[in-house]
Design an enzyme around this catalytic site. Sequence first.
Site, PDB file in Angstrom:
ATOM      1  N   GLU A  31       0.839  -1.196   0.000  1.00 37.32           N
ATOM      2  CA  GLU A  31       0.000   0.000   0.000  1.00 37.32           C
ATOM      3  C   GLU A  31       0.873   1.245   0.000  1.00 37.32           C
ATOM      4  O   GLU A  31       1.659   1.456   0.916  1.00 37.32           O
ATOM      5  CB  GLU A  31      -0.926   0.012   1.217  1.00 37.32           C
ATOM      6  CG  GLU A  31      -1.764   1.258   1.364  1.00 37.32           C
ATOM      7  CD  GLU A  31      -2.647   1.513   0.154  1.00 37.32           C
ATOM      8  OE1 GLU A  31      -2.357   2.474  -0.587  1.00 37.32           O
ATOM      9  OE2 GLU A  31      -3.613   0.751  -0.052  1.00 37.32           O
ATOM     10  N   THR A  34      -2.860   5.772   2.057  1.00 34.89           N
ATOM     11  CA  THR A  34      -3.382   5.544   3.398  1.00 34.89           C
ATOM     12  C   THR A  34      -4.040   4.176   3.468  1.00 34.89           C
ATOM     13  O   THR A  34      -4.803   3.801   2.579  1.00 34.89           O
ATOM     14  CB  THR A  34      -4.401   6.637   3.771  1.00 34.89           C
ATOM     15  OG1 THR A  34      -3.811   7.921   3.562  1.00 34.89           O
ATOM     16  CG2 THR A  34      -4.817   6.517   5.224  1.00 34.89           C
ATOM     17  N   PHE A  35      -3.756   3.447   4.508  1.00 33.43           N
ATOM     18  CA  PHE A  35      -4.291   2.102   4.669  1.00 33.43           C
ATOM     19  C   PHE A  35      -5.820   2.151   4.696  1.00 33.43           C
ATOM     20  O   PHE A  35      -6.420   2.986   5.364  1.00 33.43           O
ATOM     21  CB  PHE A  35      -3.772   1.486   5.971  1.00 33.43           C
ATOM     22  CG  PHE A  35      -3.338   0.056   5.833  1.00 33.43           C
ATOM     23  CD1 PHE A  35      -2.112  -0.254   5.269  1.00 33.43           C
ATOM     24  CD2 PHE A  35      -4.154  -0.978   6.250  1.00 33.43           C
ATOM     25  CE1 PHE A  35      -1.689  -1.568   5.145  1.00 33.43           C
ATOM     26  CE2 PHE A  35      -3.756  -2.298   6.139  1.00 33.43           C
ATOM     27  CZ  PHE A  35      -2.520  -2.602   5.573  1.00 33.43           C
ATOM     28  N   GLY A  37      -7.660   2.292   1.745  1.00 32.66           N
ATOM     29  CA  GLY A  37      -8.096   2.615   0.399  1.00 32.66           C
ATOM     30  C   GLY A  37      -8.983   3.842   0.283  1.00 32.66           C
ATOM     31  O   GLY A  37      -9.191   4.595   1.235  1.00 32.66           O
ATOM     32  N   CYS A  39     -12.365   4.319  -0.351  1.00 33.39           N
ATOM     33  CA  CYS A  39     -13.672   4.425   0.304  1.00 33.39           C
ATOM     34  C   CYS A  39     -13.554   4.911   1.735  1.00 33.39           C
ATOM     35  O   CYS A  39     -14.239   5.853   2.147  1.00 33.39           O
ATOM     36  CB  CYS A  39     -14.395   3.085   0.257  1.00 33.39           C
ATOM     37  SG  CYS A  39     -15.962   3.075   1.150  1.00 33.39           S
ATOM     38  N   HIS A 444     -48.553   1.707   5.731  1.00 35.46           N
ATOM     39  CA  HIS A 444     -49.194   3.005   5.516  1.00 35.46           C
ATOM     40  C   HIS A 444     -49.186   3.782   6.831  1.00 35.46           C
ATOM     41  O   HIS A 444     -49.460   3.214   7.884  1.00 35.46           O
ATOM     42  CB  HIS A 444     -50.638   2.810   5.036  1.00 35.46           C
ATOM     43  CG  HIS A 444     -51.369   4.106   4.859  1.00 35.46           C
ATOM     44  ND1 HIS A 444     -51.205   4.900   3.739  1.00 35.46           N
ATOM     45  CD2 HIS A 444     -52.251   4.757   5.671  1.00 35.46           C
ATOM     46  CE1 HIS A 444     -51.965   5.980   3.868  1.00 35.46           C
ATOM     47  NE2 HIS A 444     -52.615   5.918   5.035  1.00 35.46           N
TER      48      HIS A 444
END
Length: 459
Positions: A31, A34-35, A37, A39, A444
């Site tokens: 990597e 930043t560890f 990724g 997301c 409803h």
Amino acid sequence: METYDIAIIGTGSGNSILDERYASKRAAICEQGTFGGTCLNVGCIPTKMFVYAAEVAKTIRGASRYGIDAHIDRVRWDDVVSRVFGRIDPIALSGEDYRRCAPNIDVYRTHTRFGPVQADGRYLLRTDAGEEFTAEQVVIAAGSRPVIPPAILASGVDYHTSDTVMRIAELPEHIVIVGSGFIAAEFAHVFSALGVRVTLVIRGSCLLRHCDDTICERFTRIASTKWELRTHRNVVDGQQRGSGVALRLDDGCTINADLLLVATGRVSNADLLDAEQAGVDVEDGRVIVDEYQRTSARGVFALGDVSSPYLLKHVANHEARVVQHNLLCDWEDTQSMIVTDHRYVPAAVFTDPQIAAVGLTENQAVAKGLDISVKIQDYGDVAYGWAMEDTSGIVKLITERGSGRLLGAHIMGYQASSLIQPLIQAMSFGLTAAEMARGQYWIHPALPEVVENALLGLR
């Protein structure tokens, strides 16, 4: 030279692969960023935390409509940022620590690329720090990066992308966003709701042009009442003006702003891996994979943005589960492998109003020569939407005549990303529109009744 059973390039969804089944295998995790990724650190999670703050601000500003007087004294941007990254940054750090503490895992924290395949068939991997190691199997999960238009790069003007804009020191008075897709629409909402003047420079005629035409056109119309839209325009040059920027457009106009955000899409990192040295085929910038997530090189799998056209975290997670299983199978034993299921891939845009979609657009269905039925249902037609005084929310459903098969669902409005989930489920499990409408109770007066009414309105 170090040797491993498995090497994983990227720690987004790829980091989830090594579970207890791999405890006896020696693994390398590579990597450079930043560890965790995209997301976790600069994508889905932090952006939605900013979106939630924007929703709170929007609710306060609109409270008088419902007989409640309220106002925003100020936006404490430092606290907004701290709330987000004070929670996210420790997750990235602890995730890396967790992997480093594993006795069978080594972590390489620089960019890693392929070298020549070794005589014994193992894959050579090289880091920018000069380290070399080999692995019997490799998982390419290297993600994607923002695309920057050449004119902006050539101008030398300061700019931000979605990777950096959430950590700016203070809110600008005026932001220019170049782009018209998901990222542009979400950040336009965030900054606008927090009191920033927003201008979007759009190459085409509308925002979110990949959405169904009905959604695209209606959303663009709504957006034009809140943000300044410069349609059919491109940035051709830029200059630094103190702490701000001056952008020249192809119509000769100049836009002065405090901050420039480039949101013109993302591109796979496949071109940064020297994948051809390992015999991994790359086409149109993406690593080519089959339904088992296998590449053209024996023992090498790929997943997520580096190989997928979808650029969605839930797709990457699904593909990671497939790779996690298939890594433990013999390469040719496809009977034991599982396949990816990309039949009904949903997506959502957390802008204002929120948008969600799954399946075919109306134009795509027509282009396939299908005989279709289309129904557009307003949020305001059902009790909860009426209570909200909603005037813009819609559900658009597309079915195949005769069979009643759901082909596509497109929703714009409050909690669209939640409302669409039962439609994804219906498509995935083969329910017809009639079966979904009449085969269950609909609470409803809850908002999902707008989905029920849309289903009942199909002919």
